[in-house]
Structures are given as C-alpha cells and as structure tokens.
Scaffold this motif. Structure first.
Motif, PDB file in Angstrom:
ATOM      1  N   ARG A 833       1.003  -1.250  -0.118  1.00 32.78           N
ATOM      2  CA  ARG A 833      -0.143   0.021  -0.030  1.00 32.78           C
ATOM      3  C   ARG A 833       0.736   1.604   0.032  1.00 32.78           C
ATOM      4  N   LEU A 834       1.584   0.979  -0.278  1.00 34.69           N
ATOM      5  CA  LEU A 834       3.194   2.468   0.505  1.00 34.69           C
ATOM      6  C   LEU A 834       3.497   2.433  -1.006  1.00 34.69           C
ATOM      7  N   MET A 835       3.013   2.021  -2.074  1.00 37.80           N
ATOM      8  CA  MET A 835       3.720   2.063  -2.962  1.00 37.80           C
ATOM      9  C   MET A 835       2.665   2.815  -3.485  1.00 37.80           C
ATOM     10  N   ASP A 836       1.589   3.105  -3.245  1.00 40.18           N
ATOM     11  CA  ASP A 836       0.262   3.755  -3.842  1.00 40.18           C
ATOM     12  C   ASP A 836       0.879   5.080  -3.404  1.00 40.18           C
ATOM     13  N   TYR A 837       1.709   5.675  -2.004  1.00 37.10           N
ATOM     14  CA  TYR A 837       1.469   6.588  -1.394  1.00 37.10           C
ATOM     15  C   TYR A 837       2.826   7.269  -1.847  1.00 37.10           C
ATOM     16  N   GLY A 838       3.361   6.490  -3.000  1.00 37.27           N
ATOM     17  CA  GLY A 838       4.362   6.757  -3.636  1.00 37.27           C
ATOM     18  C   GLY A 838       5.740   6.629  -2.768  1.00 37.27           C
ATOM     19  N   PHE A 839       5.724   5.915  -1.491  1.00 38.82           N
ATOM     20  CA  PHE A 839       6.939   4.867  -0.785  1.00 38.82           C
ATOM     21  C   PHE A 839       7.335   3.746  -1.378  1.00 38.82           C
ATOM     22  N   HIS A 840       8.693   3.238  -0.867  1.00 32.16           N
ATOM     23  CA  HIS A 840       9.507   2.114  -0.536  1.00 32.16           C
ATOM     24  C   HIS A 840       9.012   1.794   0.425  1.00 32.16           C
ATOM     25  N   ALA A 841       9.042   0.701   0.636  1.00 32.87           N
ATOM     26  CA  ALA A 841       8.171  -0.056   2.163  1.00 32.87           C
ATOM     27  C   ALA A 841       9.942  -0.162   2.654  1.00 32.87           C
ATOM     28  N   PRO A 842       9.833   0.165   4.411  1.00 34.95           N
ATOM     29  CA  PRO A 842      10.766   0.394   5.065  1.00 34.95           C
ATOM     30  C   PRO A 842      10.789  -1.816   4.929  1.00 34.95           C
ATOM     31  N   THR A 843      12.584  -2.379   6.019  1.00 34.65           N
ATOM     32  CA  THR A 843      12.742  -3.203   5.963  1.00 34.65           C
ATOM     33  C   THR A 843      10.897  -4.481   6.381  1.00 34.65           C
ATOM     34  N   GLY A 885     -15.179  -2.815   9.899  1.00 31.07           N
ATOM     35  CA  GLY A 885     -16.747  -3.302   9.212  1.00 31.07           C
ATOM     36  C   GLY A 885     -16.994  -2.718   8.477  1.00 31.07           C
ATOM     37  N   GLN A 886     -15.651  -1.187   8.469  1.00 30.29           N
ATOM     38  CA  GLN A 886     -16.430  -0.212   6.954  1.00 30.29           C
ATOM     39  C   GLN A 886     -15.753  -0.941   5.710  1.00 30.29           C
ATOM     40  N   LEU A 887     -15.028  -1.949   5.836  1.00 31.61           N
ATOM     41  CA  LEU A 887     -14.406  -2.463   4.095  1.00 31.61           C
ATOM     42  C   LEU A 887     -14.216  -4.130   4.180  1.00 31.61           C
ATOM     43  N   PRO A 888     -14.690  -4.860   3.373  1.00 28.35           N
ATOM     44  CA  PRO A 888     -14.410  -6.154   3.397  1.00 28.35           C
ATOM     45  C   PRO A 888     -13.112  -5.942   3.710  1.00 28.35           C
ATOM     46  N   ALA A 889     -12.590  -7.694   4.389  1.00 33.95           N
ATOM     47  CA  ALA A 889     -11.485  -7.715   4.370  1.00 33.95           C
ATOM     48  C   ALA A 889     -10.690  -8.540   3.330  1.00 33.95           C
ATOM     49  N   ASP A 890     -11.224  -8.364   2.178  1.00 32.97           N
ATOM     50  CA  ASP A 890     -11.120  -9.558   1.317  1.00 32.97           C
ATOM     51  C   ASP A 890     -10.793  -8.569  -0.121  1.00 32.97           C
ATOM     52  N   ASN A 891     -11.567  -7.473  -0.061  1.00 29.85           N
ATOM     53  CA  ASN A 891     -11.678  -6.013  -0.796  1.00 29.85           C
ATOM     54  C   ASN A 891     -11.382  -4.855  -0.355  1.00 29.85           C
ATOM     55  N   ASN A 892     -10.085  -4.439  -0.169  1.00 23.81           N
ATOM     56  CA  ASN A 892      -9.993  -2.597   0.570  1.00 23.81           C
ATOM     57  C   ASN A 892      -8.396  -2.463   0.249  1.00 23.81           C
ATOM     58  N   PRO A 893      -8.444  -1.505  -0.151  1.00 21.85           N
ATOM     59  CA  PRO A 893      -7.104  -0.268  -0.900  1.00 21.85           C
ATOM     60  C   PRO A 893      -5.816  -1.784  -0.361  1.00 21.85           C
ATOM     61  N   LEU A 894      -5.686  -2.794   0.680  1.00 16.29           N
ATOM     62  CA  LEU A 894      -4.311  -2.544   1.215  1.00 16.29           C
ATOM     63  C   LEU A 894      -4.625  -3.834   0.674  1.00 16.29           C
ATOM     64  N   VAL A 895      -5.651  -5.049   0.386  1.00 15.08           N
ATOM     65  CA  VAL A 895      -4.929  -5.566   0.116  1.00 15.08           C
ATOM     66  C   VAL A 895      -5.431  -5.786  -1.907  1.00 15.08           C
ATOM     67  N   ASN A 896      -6.119  -4.982  -1.911  1.00 14.20           N
ATOM     68  CA  ASN A 896      -5.704  -4.718  -3.369  1.00 14.20           C
ATOM     69  C   ASN A 896      -4.425  -4.080  -3.961  1.00 14.20           C
ATOM     70  N   ALA A 897      -3.548  -3.020  -3.287  1.00 11.50           N
ATOM     71  CA  ALA A 897      -2.518  -2.847  -3.131  1.00 11.50           C
ATOM     72  C   ALA A 897      -1.421  -3.717  -3.908  1.00 11.50           C
ATOM     73  N   PRO A 898      -0.433  -2.808  -4.216  1.00 10.25           N
ATOM     74  CA  PRO A 898      -0.103  -1.469  -5.048  1.00 10.25           C
ATOM     75  C   PRO A 898      -1.614  -1.360  -6.196  1.00 10.25           C
ATOM     76  N   HIS A 899      -1.561  -0.102  -7.340  1.00  8.89           N
ATOM     77  CA  HIS A 899      -2.806   0.126  -7.427  1.00  8.89           C
ATOM     78  C   HIS A 899      -1.940   0.812  -8.954  1.00  8.89           C
ATOM     79  N   THR A 900      -2.620   0.234 -10.000  1.00 10.09           N
ATOM     80  CA  THR A 900      -1.919   0.773 -11.585  1.00 10.09           C
ATOM     81  C   THR A 900      -2.853   2.113 -12.029  1.00 10.09           C
ATOM     82  N   LEU A 901      -2.580   2.382 -12.587  1.00 16.40           N
ATOM     83  CA  LEU A 901      -3.132   2.289 -14.245  1.00 16.40           C
ATOM     84  C   LEU A 901      -4.047   1.960 -14.848  1.00 16.40           C
ATOM     85  N   ALA A 902      -3.475   0.822 -14.645  1.00 16.23           N
ATOM     86  CA  ALA A 902      -4.683  -0.094 -15.657  1.00 16.23           C
ATOM     87  C   ALA A 902      -5.652  -0.338 -14.619  1.00 16.23           C
TER      88      ALA A 902
END
Length: 958
Positions: A833-843, A885-902
């Motif tokens: 998910r950090l990639m969507d924010y323009g960052f390389h993840a920490p270790t 519970g506002q976002l489903p555990a299997d369909n949210n910005p984190l488990v779907n990250a990173p997001h591409t132009l496609a």
C-alpha cells in the motif's frame, strides 16, 4: 552587524546539503520527541560507558576544495596502455550508458529489488543480463550477477560439492592455466571447508586424480585456446563437475563451454563497457544447467504474473538466501553487482550481436597481426589464441618489460615469457609501439601487409569457431540508435522507485544521500582506467587515497588497521572471521572453532561463520531484544576451550543501544574469544562511539551504507574490515599485487587487492566533506529522525523494541502482528500500500516476522519524514475501516495494493473510490508515481521458474 569571511563562507558548507533537517526543523523534531537538545537526546539514548571524545579528523572541506584535492591525488596515477589482461581489459563505455546509467541517480540510488512491483525496470534489465549470459555460455540458467570472477569460481566450487552428493572426494582440481588471483581465492575458500585444492595439468593429470570438480580457464591465462570436451568427459566419468572460467568477449567467436560439456560457466562481464577501475566493481556471471536450479548461488530474476494475470518480474527462489536459511543458505543477498550487470547488458543491447561480433573480430585480428609481426621479429608465441599471446622472451623478459613500462605500455611479466592482451581500445599505433619495444634494431613489420595476409579469425582453431546463434531476442536488436537506447533506458528507469524519487526508509540498509560531488570522481580516467595489476609506481595516487581513507576509517572506528579488499559486506564478515581464525592458529589454538551468535543477528552472520569453518552456537535474547548476558556467559564458559568468536551487531538488529555491550565483549575475551562487531549499523555510532574502543577486535564497514557508496539496485558494495593491532598480520593480501607489510600468502578473498577500488573515492570524499564534526552531527540527526518517527507512529503502531528511556537507535521496528490478528491485514499489505503513496516499503519481516523496520537516515528532511509518517498514519486509518467492518477484509485498498493506471481506467467494482485507491492523500497530485504491475504472485513464479526473456510479444499490452 559586521560580516566576516567565516560567515560569508557558510554558503559552501556541505554539511547543510547532506543533512536534511535545518536548525528550525531539528528544534521542532526535538520538541516532538521530548528532548531539549541533540546532546540531551544522545545522553538519553547512548550508554555513557561507550561515549567517546572527539574524532581525530580534519575540519570539513568544501565541495570545491574536496574535488580539487582529489584531482591532485588522481593526477599521481599514470594511465598507461594496459596489455596485462588476466581477466581485466580496457573497454569503451558508450557515453549514453555512462551519462544515463553510471552517472544517473535514478539507477545508482535504487535498492535491491525486494519489492518487485516498484523495481520492474531494473528487473527487466537483469533478466536481459541472464539471457545474455545464457546465450553466450551455451547453458540453460544464469543468475543476475556475482561479485567478481574469482569469487564466482569459489561459489562454483561450493556448488560442485553440494551437487556431487555421490562423489565422496574432497579434492577440487584447478588446471594450471587459470588466473593466479582465482586460484588464490579458491585456496582461501577451500581450506576452512575441509576441501583440498590440487593445481596441475588437467589434460595429463585429471584422469588419475579423483575429485568432485575441475576448473578450467577458457581461453587460458596465457591466451591459448583449447577444446574442453575431452576434459569434461573425463570429469563426468568420475562423477565430477566441470567449471569453466570464460572470457565473455571470446564467447562471441568461440564454441561456448556449455556445448563442450561444462556444467558451470563463470566469468566477468567487465569488458562489456565497465571500466577496469583498479579492480572493480565489476559484475561476474554464473551459468549452469537447469537441473541445478535449486543450488545456483546468487539472485535469480524470474518471470511471474501479477494479480491481474499480467506478466511481472521478481527475484525467484528467495528461500535459498542467507536472511532466510542462514548457515544452510546457497545464496547470499550481498553477492551481487546489479548496477554493473545493468551496464554490461546495456552495452550488449546497444551494440547488438552484430556489433559485438565486430568488436570481438577486431580484437582478435589485432592480436593476430601482432603475433604475426612478432614471428617476423624472431619470437615464438602460442599459435591458438583469441586476444592474448604469450611471447617467449627468455632472459630478455625483464629488460623488454622495463622498456615497455617506461613507455607506459604495461605487459604481463613472467620469468621466461611476457603476456600481451588486446581489447577494444587497442589501436594499430599500439601494435607498432609494442613491436618497437620487442624489435630493438630490427625493421618493423607492416600492419597493413599482415592485415591483408591473415585469414579470418587468426589463432582460433576451426573446430572451436562458434556455430550457434546468440542474442536473438528482439531486445538485442531494437535499440541501435542512441535515441531509441536513451528512451529505452529512461522508460525502464521510470518504472522504479529510487532515492531521486522519495525517501527509502529501509531499516538496516541506510539509504542516505549519495552526493553528486562524491560520485563525480569515479568517471575520471585516472581512477577508472587503471588495471589492478599495474606497476606500483603508476598507482601512487590510488595508494595515497586508500591510505588516507584507511586513516579516516581508523579515526571513525578506533581500529588500528584496515583492509580494503572485501568487496561486499558478506565478504567483510568472512575476511574478519578468517583473521580471527588465523590469529588463534598462530597461537596454537586451532581447536577454537565455536562462534557465538545472538538469535537477533543478521542472516549473513551464521552463514559467514559456516563458510569460515566455524560451528555456530546461538545465544538467546531477552524480551527487550537485548543479548541475554546470562546465556552468553553460560555458553562462553561451556565452550571456553573451543570459543573462537562472538558476532554481535551494535546497535542491535532490533534497533537499540544495548547497555551491556562492554560486558558482552569482556565475557567473550575472558573465555578466549574474539569479538566481531557487525558494522551494518555504524550510522548510529560514528562520532559517538567506536567499536575498537568499547571492546571489539574486528568489524566490517558497509561503505555502501554509512559511508555513502550508493546501493546501485543491489550492488556495488564495499565491506572493508578494521582490526585491532593483534589481528593486523592476518588481513588479506594478494599473490599478484601484495599488500605491503603483509605476507603475500595470506588469505585472498577478492580477485583484486583493493576490491572495488574505483568507488573508494566516494567514501573518501564523504568523510572529507563532513569532517569529524559533520560526521558526528550526521549520527545525531539519524538517531533524532528515527526517534521522531517512533514518536509520531507509536500511537498508531506499537514500537517493538526500545532501549533506555524508551529511545531507539537509528532505526525502529513497528509491530504489525496485532493488526494481522484482528483484521487479516499483513505487513505485506502495508508494504504494498505504501507504493500507492509513492514510497518504498521499510524492511519487511526482518529481524522479526510480521514487522516493519524503519530507518530514515540523516539525509531526509522533516518534510519528507512527515510525508512518510502521514502516509503510515493514513494507512492505519484504512486498516481501522477494515477493523470496523466499513471495508471488507478481502476487498480493500490494502489487499488490492498497489493500484496501477490499468486499475483506474478499467471497470471499477470495489467498495472504495478510484481516488481512494490511487490518490489517498492530496500531495500525490503533485507528482504521482504509478506502479506498472499489480501485486506479484510469488508462488506462481517459483512453481513456474522462467529465468530467461519471454517472447517480446508478451511485453505488449492486450
């Protein structure tokens, strides 16, 4: 107010360029962490028992003054015409590659591609490198580079032993045609492992020498070219493997070793556009058969798919690596030269197979003309050759070599022969000058006449002419013009995140500023065009720079002597442990072979100990992540008669200053052991504490971390070792270019005496620019930045380990395991998910699974650190929406990250908006980085191992 020169000179102060936070930002950060000053913070963080006085270093120098002084030092080197060969050759770096790769921070500041979604550019180039090696060697599988030819041969020896399980021999046979430095490295590597090296004539002695492997040189070190088939068959008959150390340029014209029965082919890609640089850095290559894919050392780039089913690249089979398998690893995360491999394959792409063949044919023809002229002058040479002839000169060898050297023409010296090697920089003027040296009073032959009289490929036996095709993949045919080459390199660069894009907060990896001033000298010919075996009189500038850098590092560490030979951190560990081993042996304590290693140690530590022939005993850690001193004392006492060393990282791998480090050292010494302090975390020590003063006997320094040599996407690196005086006699030397004051028969751990010497000016310049006061300030700010991040994040993520007063060192570990338990969101989800924010993840998940280790370094401004913290806090809120519970555990910005132009332009059926997916915070609109692939399927990539270039059509969008 009256101005003075001191005040007016501050605009040329490098310190303010290197350190990110200015005075006001520093004050604000100190306020946040609850410290009144930097001194107050350090007193709260670093044990008083190890704090040191002022380092004996000169005052900081300006960038202009530093470059001017380096110019003066460089001018003391004489750039001679080198005909020495022995695995190192002159080359021409295409300017488009020089300017846009070697001198481009978009390539040289990137990190190892452990997060492949934001490293697709360099992964594609490294896959091209593997394809190039596969094609040229005639084998089926290649890795993405090793350190140098000699260490690649040593890795091959180890692989032969692992793979030839039915063969009980401990003998590795080296043909006497191999390069001297390779033989020396193999002897060093073999002895601790209980292997025996036999050097002899493989043609006459191999059949009667039971062995598990044999090494051949192709062409031989004296230049002769011989078929490999018979020897390979003899080796196979006794269940032994055949390793061939091959010249990469010769493989354009010669039958590949893989077609002659070789099981492994190694070599250096240096002459594909990478300067000699007094020994390095250069990318070695390693190829083998498909059946050995689980045993091949080094990184392998493989083809996989992403979550949309599209092709994506990643590092394959990482489970072989040392941070996972520790002492049982077959791969080492530190033995790669990514930047140099990238340069080498771009050279091949730029020239293409036709261009490479033209270069190889020209080199070979120059050699043939020279050899034919020598024959007219009455000399005899080897008649089969590619680029090297050995001239029979008898008792005149020394006088001829001296005359050549006086004319700045360097030949390879021998007692009765002189070696002459040609390369792509050779001209007809060179040939005539050399003839003049050999001719004496005789008239010189005619270059043009001999050129007309020679057939095609002189010196290459017809039976060994290459018939098979190579570099047929379209990537080696599409980028001939500089315009297209430039666009291709730029297109790949834009796929990756490097330091020129954003902060890379990798714990234990210290991704800090690699200043332009520090980088400039590596391209100067006085540093880049020097052969590692050039006469000592021609390299006085290099020797002065290395001596001064040694003095600088001694001042930083408290050690008494340094070796610059290890060309990676892992090599430094290995060399340091060998020095300890030799020290014990010199005192009659050969039985000391136990190495105590805390459970928190770097994965390379136990692997290096195993390579050095030591038995590893693990020491426990307490709940705070500190070494369990009671357990250490108990195990040191139990193994008192066998205790060789303790390996400890300080500050600890858990990111804290352990209060008991002096006691830890004292206990080890009490029971006869030596203390190895891993220098990976020196960025938290320089100017504040010195391992050589608080009890350590030896350390390696990662110059590509603390001392500003860039990581280069996974190499180059340098791992010089510092030792106390009693270990100094046991530092590495070299058989060809010995280190003055050391026994030439000492261990040799790298192909060149000073490892990757051409990047040493970077660290010399950094220390000169910073001075003692600047280096101390850098360490203080690094500690402040880490504590600032820990303070800002601790309400949102638990900080796993802290030291005295709740402080961390230069890095901190946040614990994501509770979140995973409550939401299913993992550390990998947050990293992606950090990639969507323009960052390389920490270790990620090191040293503790389910965590992120964050190291901001002193070079990042408060603004950039805040941007990272804001991203992490925003991500925590997203996790909270899953939690509630506002976002489903299997369909949210984190488990779907990173997001591409496609993703954004495709149909959208997700329970969050496109904007939430790709523009979660407003500042991304100013310069959004778009990952080019979705999350990559690691399991698919390992189950379907493809390590060569797919058809070009597969790169095209549907």
């Amino acid at each position: 107010m009256t101005q003075n020169l001191t005040a007016l000179s501050q605009n040329d102060d490098f310190l303010t360029r290197h350190i990110g936070p200015d005075e006001s930002q520093t004050a604000a950060m100190l306020h946040t962490v609850g410290a009144s000053s930097l001194d107050d913070l350090i007193q709260q963080t670093v044990p008083a028992s190890i704090l040191r006085g002022e380092m004996p270093l000169p005052a900081p120098q300006s960038e202009t003054a530093t470059l001017n002084r380096l110019r003066t030092i460089a001018a003391k080197n004489q750039v001679a015409r080198s005909f020495i060969g022995a695995g190192y050759h002159g080359t021409i770096t295409p300017p488009v590659i020089l300017r846009n790769v070697l001198e481009n921070p978009g390539w040289y500041t990137a990190y190892t591609p452990y997060q492949p979604e934001i490293a697709q550019g360099r992964l594609e180039v490294l896959l091209n490198f593997q394809q190039m090696v596969i094609d040229l060697t005639g084998l089926e599988l290649a890795n993405a580079s090793l350190l140098d030819e000699a260490t690649a041969a040593a890795e091959a020896m180890a692989m032969c032993k692992r793979s030839a399980r039915k063969n009980k021999s401990n003998v590795f046979f080296i043909d006497n045609s191999c390069h001297s430095q390779t033989v020396a490295v193999l002897k060093t590597r073999a002895l601790p492992l209980g292997l025996e090296i036999v050097v002899g004539d493989a043609e006459t002695e191999l059949a009667s020498t039971p062995c598990f492997g044999v090494l051949l040189q192709y062409p031989a070190t004296d230049g002769s070219v011989k078929a490999l088939t018979t020897i390979s068959a003899q080796a196979k008959a006794q269940d032994a493997m055949t390793v061939v150390a091959a010249d990469i340029m010769s493989l354009i014209l010669l039958t590949p070793p893989g077609e002659q029965g070789a099981d492994i082919v190694v070599g250096s890609a240096q002459r594909f556009g990478v300067p000699m640089g007094f020994g390095g850095p250069h990318a070695a290559f390693f190829a083998t058969r498909e059946s050995f894919k689980r045993s091949i050392p080094g990184r392998i780039i493989g083809v996989s798919i992403d979550s949309r089913g599209n092709q994506a690249l990643r590092m394959a089979m990482q489970t072989r690596e040392q941070h996972i398998r520790r002492e049982k690893a077959t791969s080492n995360i530190c033995t790669s030269q990514a930047l140099l491999a990238i340069m080498a394959v771009f050279y091949a792409i730029y020239h293409g197979p036709e261009g490479l063949k033209t270069i190889a044919l020209r080199i070979n023809r120059m050699t043939g003309i020279f050899a034919a002229g020598l024959s007219q002058l009455g000399y005899t040479t080897n008649t089969a050759f590619f680029d090297t002839v050995s001239v029979n000169t008898g008792d005149a060898s020394t006088s001829i070599a001296d005359r050549a050297e006086a004319a700045l023409l360097n030949l390879r010296r021998g007692t009765q022969q002189l070696g002459v090697s040609f390369d792509e920089t050779t001209t007809t003027d060179d040939i005539e000058q050399l003839w003049q040296i050999f001719a004496g009073d005789k008239p010189l032959p005619s270059v043009s006449a001999l050129d007309q009289s020679l057939g095609n490929m002189p010196g290459i036996p017809a039976s060994l002419e290459r018939k098979s095709s190579y570099l047929s993949h379209p990537v080696f045919h599409q980028y001939r013009s500089e315009t297209e080459m430039l666009r291709y390199m730029n297109r790949l660069e834009r796929k990756d995140i490097a330091l020129n894009h954003s902060m890379i907060a990798l714990g234990s990896c210290t991704m800090k500023l690699n200043a332009t001033t520090e980088m400039i000298p590596i391209s100067w010919p006085e540093f880049s065009n020097i052969h590692p075996f050039a006469p000592r009189s021609q390299v006085t500038g290099y020797l002065q720079l290395i001596d001064e850098l040694e003095q600088q590092l001694m001042a930083c560490t408290g050690y008494d002597k340094f070796s610059m030979q290890p060309n990676a951190g892992s090599q430094g560990e290995y060399a340091g442990l060998l020095a300890i081993k030799r020290y014990h042996e010199s005192r009659g304590d050969a039985a000391r072979d136990i190495c105590l290693i805390p459970s928190s140690a770097h994965g390379t530590n136990p692997a290096s100990a195993a390579m050095a022939g030591m038995r590893v005993v693990i020491v426990g850690c307490d709940q705070l992540g500190n070494v369990d001193i009671a357990d250490l004392r108990q195990k040191a006492e139990r193994h008192a008669d066998q205790l060789s060393a303790l390996m400890v990282t300080y500050p600890s791998t858990h990111g804290v200053f352990e209060e008991g480090i002096r006691e830890i050292c004292d206990i080890t010494h009490q029971y006869g052991g030596q203390v190895y302090v891993d220098g990976a975390n020196m960025n938290a020590l320089v100017g504040l504490a010195a391992p050589g003063e608080f009890g350590a006997d030896v350390s390696h320094l990662n110059l590509h971390k603390t001392f500003c040599i860039p990581h280069g996407g996974g190499g180059p690196g340098m791992g010089p070792i510092g030792v106390k005086a009693h270990l100094a006699p046991f530092l590495p030397s070299h058989p060809v270019f010995p280190v003055e004051g050391l026994d030439p028969q000492n261990d040799t751990v790298s192909g060149a005496t000073y490892g990757s010497a051409s990047i040493l000016p970077i660290s010399w310049a950094y220390i000169s620019l910073m001075g003692g006061t600047g280096l101390k300030k850098a360490t203080e700010i690094a500690i402040l930045s880490a504590n600032y991040i820990a303070t800002r994040l601790h309400e949102h993520y638990p900080v796993l380990y802290t030291g005295r007063n709740g402080r961390v060192a230069h890095e901190c570990i946040i614990d994501l395991r509770p979140l995973k338990e409550s939401t299913g969101i993992s550390e990998e989800d947050i990293a992606k998910r950090l990639m969507d924010y323009g960052f390389h993840a920490p270790t990620m998940s090191f040293p503790v699974p389910g965590t992120l280790m964050i190291e901001p370094t002193e070079s990042e401004s408060k603004m950039e650190i805040d941007r990272f913290c804001d991203a992490m806090i925003h991500i925590r809120r997203e996790v909270g929406r899953v939690e509630s519970g506002q976002l489903p555990a299997d369909n949210n910005p984190l488990v779907n990250a990173p997001h591409t132009l496609a993703d954004i332009v495709a149909d959208w059926d997700r329970p969050y908006s496109r904007e939430e997916g790709s523009f979660p915070v407003a500042n991304l609109r100013e310069g959004k980085y778009w990952p080019t692939v979705n999350r990559i399927d690691n399991v698919y990539g390992d189950r379907n191992l493809i390590c060569s270039c797919p058809p070009i059509e597969s790169y095209m969008a549907d």
